[in-house]
Design an enzyme around this catalytic site. Sequence first.
Site, PDB file in Angstrom:
ATOM      1  N   GLN A 216       0.818  -1.211   0.000  1.00  0.00           N
ATOM      2  CA  GLN A 216       0.000   0.000   0.000  1.00  0.00           C
ATOM      3  C   GLN A 216       0.855   1.265   0.000  1.00  0.00           C
ATOM      4  OE1 GLN A 216      -2.856  -2.095   3.195  1.00  0.00           O
ATOM      5  NE2 GLN A 216      -3.318   0.060   2.934  1.00  0.00           N
ATOM      6  N   PHE A 247      -6.316  -3.537   3.520  1.00  0.00           N
ATOM      7  CA  PHE A 247      -6.947  -3.170   4.789  1.00  0.00           C
ATOM      8  C   PHE A 247      -5.970  -2.594   5.811  1.00  0.00           C
ATOM      9  CE2 PHE A 247      -9.192  -7.041   3.193  1.00  0.00           C
ATOM     10  CZ  PHE A 247     -10.293  -6.396   2.672  1.00  0.00           C
ATOM     11  N   GLU A 251       0.512  -1.784   4.538  1.00  0.00           N
ATOM     12  CA  GLU A 251       1.082  -0.444   4.606  1.00  0.00           C
ATOM     13  C   GLU A 251       2.545  -0.493   5.026  1.00  0.00           C
ATOM     14  OE1 GLU A 251       0.329   3.928   6.699  1.00  0.00           O
ATOM     15  OE2 GLU A 251      -1.230   2.402   6.789  1.00  0.00           O
ATOM     16  N   ARG A 329      -4.576   8.109  17.084  1.00  0.00           N
ATOM     17  CA  ARG A 329      -5.888   8.222  16.412  1.00  0.00           C
ATOM     18  C   ARG A 329      -6.994   7.644  17.283  1.00  0.00           C
ATOM     19  NH1 ARG A 329      -8.489   9.187  11.301  1.00  0.00           N
ATOM     20  NH2 ARG A 329      -6.586   9.891  10.280  1.00  0.00           N
ATOM     21  N   ARG A 361      -7.790  -1.001   8.892  1.00  0.00           N
ATOM     22  CA  ARG A 361      -8.920  -0.139   8.530  1.00  0.00           C
ATOM     23  C   ARG A 361      -9.517   0.584   9.752  1.00  0.00           C
ATOM     24  NH1 ARG A 361     -13.417  -2.531   4.425  1.00  0.00           N
ATOM     25  NH2 ARG A 361     -14.112  -0.575   3.481  1.00  0.00           N
ATOM     26  N   PHE A 363      -7.501   2.418  11.743  1.00  0.00           N
ATOM     27  CA  PHE A 363      -6.226   2.867  12.295  1.00  0.00           C
ATOM     28  C   PHE A 363      -6.345   3.330  13.755  1.00  0.00           C
ATOM     29  CE2 PHE A 363      -2.262   5.411  12.246  1.00  0.00           C
ATOM     30  CZ  PHE A 363      -1.430   4.554  11.558  1.00  0.00           C
ATOM     31  N   THR A 462      -2.779  11.840  10.243  1.00  0.00           N
ATOM     32  CA  THR A 462      -2.358  12.637  11.397  1.00  0.00           C
ATOM     33  C   THR A 462      -0.874  12.980  11.319  1.00  0.00           C
ATOM     34  OG1 THR A 462      -2.127  10.574  12.659  1.00  0.00           O
ATOM     35  CG2 THR A 462      -4.180  11.802  12.913  1.00  0.00           C
ATOM     36  N   ALA A 531      -5.618   5.793   5.476  1.00  0.00           N
ATOM     37  CA  ALA A 531      -6.300   6.917   6.122  1.00  0.00           C
ATOM     38  C   ALA A 531      -7.487   7.408   5.301  1.00  0.00           C
ATOM     39  CB  ALA A 531      -5.330   8.066   6.393  1.00  0.00           C
ATOM     40  N   GLU A 733     -12.700   4.008   5.486  1.00  0.00           N
ATOM     41  CA  GLU A 733     -12.687   3.605   6.896  1.00  0.00           C
ATOM     42  C   GLU A 733     -13.943   3.936   7.692  1.00  0.00           C
ATOM     43  OE1 GLU A 733      -8.085   3.843   8.242  1.00  0.00           O
ATOM     44  OE2 GLU A 733      -8.943   5.713   7.486  1.00  0.00           O
TER      45      GLU A 733
END
Length: 793
Positions: A216, A247, A251, A329, A361, A363, A462, A531, A733
Amino acid sequence: MPEGGAIPKDETIGQPPGRASHSLRHESAELHVAGAAAYIDDLPEPKGVLHLAPGLSTVARGRILSMDLDAVRAAPGVVRVLTAADIPGENDVSPVGKHDEPLLTSDDVSFCGQLLFVVVAETRAQARSAAMLAKIDYEREPPVLDIAQAKAAGGDLVWRSLTMRRGDVEKGLNDAPRRLTGEMAMGGQEHFYLEGQAAMAIPGEDGEMRVWSSTQHPTETQVMITHVLNLPSALVTVEVRRMGGGFGGKETQANAVACLAALAASLTGRPAKMRLDRDDDMMSTGKRHDFHIEYDVGFGDDGRIRAVDMTLAARCGWSADLSGPVTDRALFHADNAYYYPDVRLRSLPLRTNTQSNTAYRGFGGPQGIGGAERVIEEIAYATGLDPLEVRLRNVYESGTPRDVTPYHMQVEDSIAADIMKALAKDCDYFGRKQEARRFNADSRFIRRGLALTPVKFGIAFTATHYNQAGALVHIYTDGSVQVNHGGCEMGQGLHTKMTQVVMRELALDASRVRITATNTGKVPNTSATAASSGADLNGMAVLDAVTRIKARLVGFAAEKWKVAEDAVTFGANGVSVGDRTIPFPELVKAAYFARVSLSSSGFYKTPKIHWDQDTGRGRPFLYFAYGAACSEVAVDLLTGEMRIERVDILHDAGRSLNPAIDIGQVEGAFVQGAGWLTTEELVWDSSGRLRTHAPSTYKIPGCSDRPRVFSVRLLDEAPNREETIFRSKAVGEPPFVHGFSVLHAISDALASIDDYRTCPRLDAPATPETILRCAARLREAAGSRVASAPADG
């Protein structure tokens, strides 16, 4: 498509070009159906390709005393065995620069499933067989496996703790007419992407390395490879055409596999490929963070919250990975849609000897929202009010003093109350709830429950620097268009939406627009597709590139045919230039012969956002996405089994770029969220070995778990107030959180055991065992109440 999810007639597939918000078919739909969509393992293998298999630790904590790999090296087909000593560059793949995540460990072992060595062989079967021949001796130490053990051991953190506060929480709690404390546990979740972690690397001349990766975040994968191989980024190219699901699990977790494939290719001079077996994948890669939340809340008899003090502890695993941003988050969303007058929120990202948990998903947002919804439920049972009424009394009210978050961002667009009221009316929430009460009064073993929960989800990274994107657009002389951007397609329809951006701006049919594979050699320094920002960021970058080329074409046409620039317009029949209409390919060819550039890069950075992690203040999000879900369930008190009878969802997608795709995203997110909260359970044994490491032991939702009635509707006439791509809103998300309506519906059903007097405090996942334990507690509470009641007379 499930009931209620049908595409409106005026949004059907096959509409004329030039519309931004229509349900264009997914660009790879026919390939998916035909089985012709190529993933990493489907790509033609180059001559001489080598295959890799991992050697994983079998203990959760300790030191390696000896690692005898002679039998591995002597096994049939083995070309090389890679260890930490073979890494020419940096032996670290920490995505946040903590230097706490070695690619291959050679001394300390931190979890069961850690990468120790990698076998490089002529075939995958030979590599896997050889990996089993290793003889490794360990000095074992007692592992720390869960949140309770981590706290008891002193609370070692993988990242700094963060506190967000506003007002005086101690005074607010002490002055509140009523006060209660409690705790809640939420389990982790395996990503269970259909395509496992995979990469293929081909070495080139002068140290060049080309890598196809199921990632990702192509740029981060590129950077990690350069660190491991000690190469400049210009020599490494990473390409992604599509992923079979991500998902969040690709990442950062894709980096190790890509680095190992590149390392093997570099050392052997031959192409190399690595695809993890499902068991190895689940044993070695991170999951969603489990959370344990403690809360202290002050409120009034009217159900209005006065103060909230909440600590959110997370099992983060053996290294930092993305646990810092994830737990941050969680704090950002621990208010969900509700205003807390006095508030303090604290995170505890705890180190454990388990897989290094990572992005998933939402986060961390869903875990924070879970804490907020538990607080609402507690207040409802304490006051005797309906939970929906408590929710409505506590929502943010834009334009009033009740519109500031715990991180001091003003909520300028709160529509949570409007959405909840509209959904409650549409699905007859109060009428059906009374029906459930009547049913439960006469039913001994089957109990029905109903819950309506909202979501308010902040959209942006963020980490502020990730809020940027690039694109590269070419128009060829035949009028066809090629688009490349920094986002990755993982089934969510991002490429389709980018196609629609070009279609709208140039009034072209979809057949004339081609999206190419995401490639770090075309668009550098990309941000992760995460995100929920893929369409927001890349859509604006593509728009910027197309707008630049379009301006050149307009200027050229105006000059050539002696008209004002505003007399040049793009339409389905061609480009109108004054009183003449010129086919788009003819205009493009004429511009080419006039030496007008038909190619442009594009760039976008999200405006308005800023965030100071030291003070816990700022505007980390450009806007919020909203929605609400109402779920009805039936619970069997004999077996603990649960069935979702009906789900109604009203979701805010702004001015949707593609209603069909967005409805599909809402449906899929809901099912995935409900699965996390009901059936998906991760279990480690006392030695730290993950026991739920295959489809046979880990239960994702199946077809029979879907709601019997499933109605999804997008909010009408609700363009984003912020200047996003055609005023749309992110959809990846936020709808995941709709799964909480199922958890709270189960809770509502169980509460009938004690005549709705006791908050069930149902933890997640609400498996049959968890449901039966909760039911037993409620029966005990009901029995105690009867035993303590005064006798008549």
